[in-house]
Design an enzyme around this catalytic site. Structure first.
Site, PDB file in Angstrom:
ATOM      1  N   GLY A 113       0.807  -1.212   0.000  1.00  0.00           N
ATOM      2  CA  GLY A 113       0.000   0.000   0.000  1.00  0.00           C
ATOM      3  C   GLY A 113       0.837   1.257   0.000  1.00  0.00           C
ATOM      4  O   GLY A 113       1.817   1.389  -0.734  1.00  0.00           O
ATOM      5  N   CYS A 114       0.470   2.195   0.873  1.00  0.00           N
ATOM      6  CA  CYS A 114       1.134   3.494   0.926  1.00  0.00           C
ATOM      7  C   CYS A 114       2.573   3.393   1.412  1.00  0.00           C
ATOM      8  O   CYS A 114       3.378   4.297   1.151  1.00  0.00           O
ATOM      9  CB  CYS A 114       0.354   4.446   1.833  1.00  0.00           C
ATOM     10  SG  CYS A 114      -1.330   4.778   1.266  1.00  0.00           S
ATOM     11  N   ALA A 115       2.923   2.320   2.117  1.00  0.00           N
ATOM     12  CA  ALA A 115       4.297   2.148   2.591  1.00  0.00           C
ATOM     13  C   ALA A 115       5.248   1.747   1.474  1.00  0.00           C
ATOM     14  O   ALA A 115       6.469   1.770   1.653  1.00  0.00           O
ATOM     15  CB  ALA A 115       4.341   1.102   3.705  1.00  0.00           C
TER      16      ALA A 115
END
Length: 363
Positions: A137-139
């Site tokens: 995801g955003c990581a």
């Protein structure tokens, strides 16, 4: 040495404002028992504009998972090459100089990865390594930087290209009416980015140490449910408070590098929402201006998932970059709950010596 060079960033032409988002929420969910709460939450995101890969009316329609994934693939192939070419130019390398491509995206699915298509169509060598990252995801923006650092540490002098392609609007699910889902509809935007990490030379952030931290027992706080209609984004109400748990991990990694987290010169972090940045200011004892690049990304483009860190870093470059040796941190946060963190110093490149010599001659 692994120097993260100036990123190239692109956003689609279709724009939705916060005012349009709020009006749409009022009309579509007029009878929702928590509508007023949702409206307040969307207003509090601070997101003024977001970019969409399709016109709004097409974004709100749901033609089925197959059709949406076809849009994802077609738009990725149409839009990624331009940011790749600009990133290569920023890094002052050619496609043939790249030894690994890291492709990050959590908003569509392709197998083989887009990396194979890029190698076949853009002049990359056939022995270029491929590393797709799809489930962080955003990581994943931070993870891509860290895996590039690891690769260059293992293969000194090599070069890595990172590509991020996030069409978050393709995840819109009209039947998901939980507060977390409705908030997400007013938070996420679409963007693409790319950046070169050079093993030798280059101007940008020299990554010197990286690390990862998982907050135990938080797997369900940010997740996808995969159903007939595609990916359904699930967001727990506890997510905005995660910086209290992740800030110590930032401090620890910086301390392992014999620095203090409050004494750095620049910070590039994932802006999942305004509270993330506010809490980092609190727990790291920093002024709000230290996160201005991430906050501007959130305001102007929304949460663009793995591309946030590259957009924020590009804004630092736009401001003129940093002086040679300036110390900084870059971090992505996402499902797990996971933090991917890198620390290092600014590499102004060989041009700095030329400029200093010219200044001395003029003096």
């Amino acid at each position: 040495m692994a120097t993260l060079c100036r990123p190239a960033v692109a956003v689609p032409d279709h724009v939705i404002t916060q005012e349009q988002t709020l009006a749409l929420a009022r009309e579509t969910h007029a009878g929702h028992p928590q509508r007023d709460l949702v409206l307040r939450l969307i207003e509090n995101t601070g997101v003024k504009t977001r970019h969409l890969v399709q016109p709004l009316e097409e974004t709100l329609a749901h033609p089925g998972f197959e059709k949406r994934n076809q849009v994802y693939e077609a738009e990725a192939k149409r839009r990624v090459p331009e940011v790749v070419r600009r990133a290569l130019a920023h890094g002052e390398v050619e496609a043939a100089d790249i030894d690994m491509i890291v492709y990050v995206s959590c908003t569509g699915f392709m197998m083989p990865s887009l990396t194979a298509w890029l190698i076949n169509t853009m002049g990359f060598r056939s022995d270029t390594r491929q590393l797709p990252i799809a489930q962080l995801g955003c990581a994943a923006g931070g993870a891509a930087i860290n895996r590039a650092h690891d690769f260059i540490t293992a293969y000194p002098g090599s070069n890595v290209l990172i590509v991020s392609c996030e069409f978050c609007s393709l995840l819109y699910q009209p039947t998901d009416i939980g507060v977390g889902s409705l908030l997400s509809n007013g938070l996420f935007g679409d963007a693409l980015s790319a950046a070169v990490v050079r093993g030798e030379g280059g101007v940008g952030m020299r990554i010197e140490r990286n690390g990862s931290h998982l907050v135990p027992d938080t797997e369900n706080w940010i997740s996808y449910a995969v159903r007939e209609t595609g990916f359904h984004f699930q967001l727990d109400k506890r997510v905005p408070g995660t910086m209290e748990m992740l800030a110590p991990a930032l401090k620890t990694l910086v301390a392992q590098h014999s620095w203090e987290v409050g004494g750095l010169d620049f910070y590039i972090v994932h802006a999942g929402g305004p509270r993330i940045l506010d809490d980092l200011c609190h727990f790291l004892d920093l002024g709000p201006d230290m996160f201005r690049f991430s906050r501007n990304t959130l305001t102007e483009r929304g949460n663009i998932a793995s591309s946030v860190v590259f957009d924020a870093l590009a804004r630092l470059f736009d401001e003129g970059g940093m002086t040679d040796g300036a110390r900084g941190l870059i971090a992505g946060f996402g499902p797990g709950i996971t933090a991917e963190i890198g620390v290092g110093s600014w590499n102004a490149g060989p041009h700095l010596d030329e400029e200093l010599t010219a200044m001395a001659a003029r003096a």
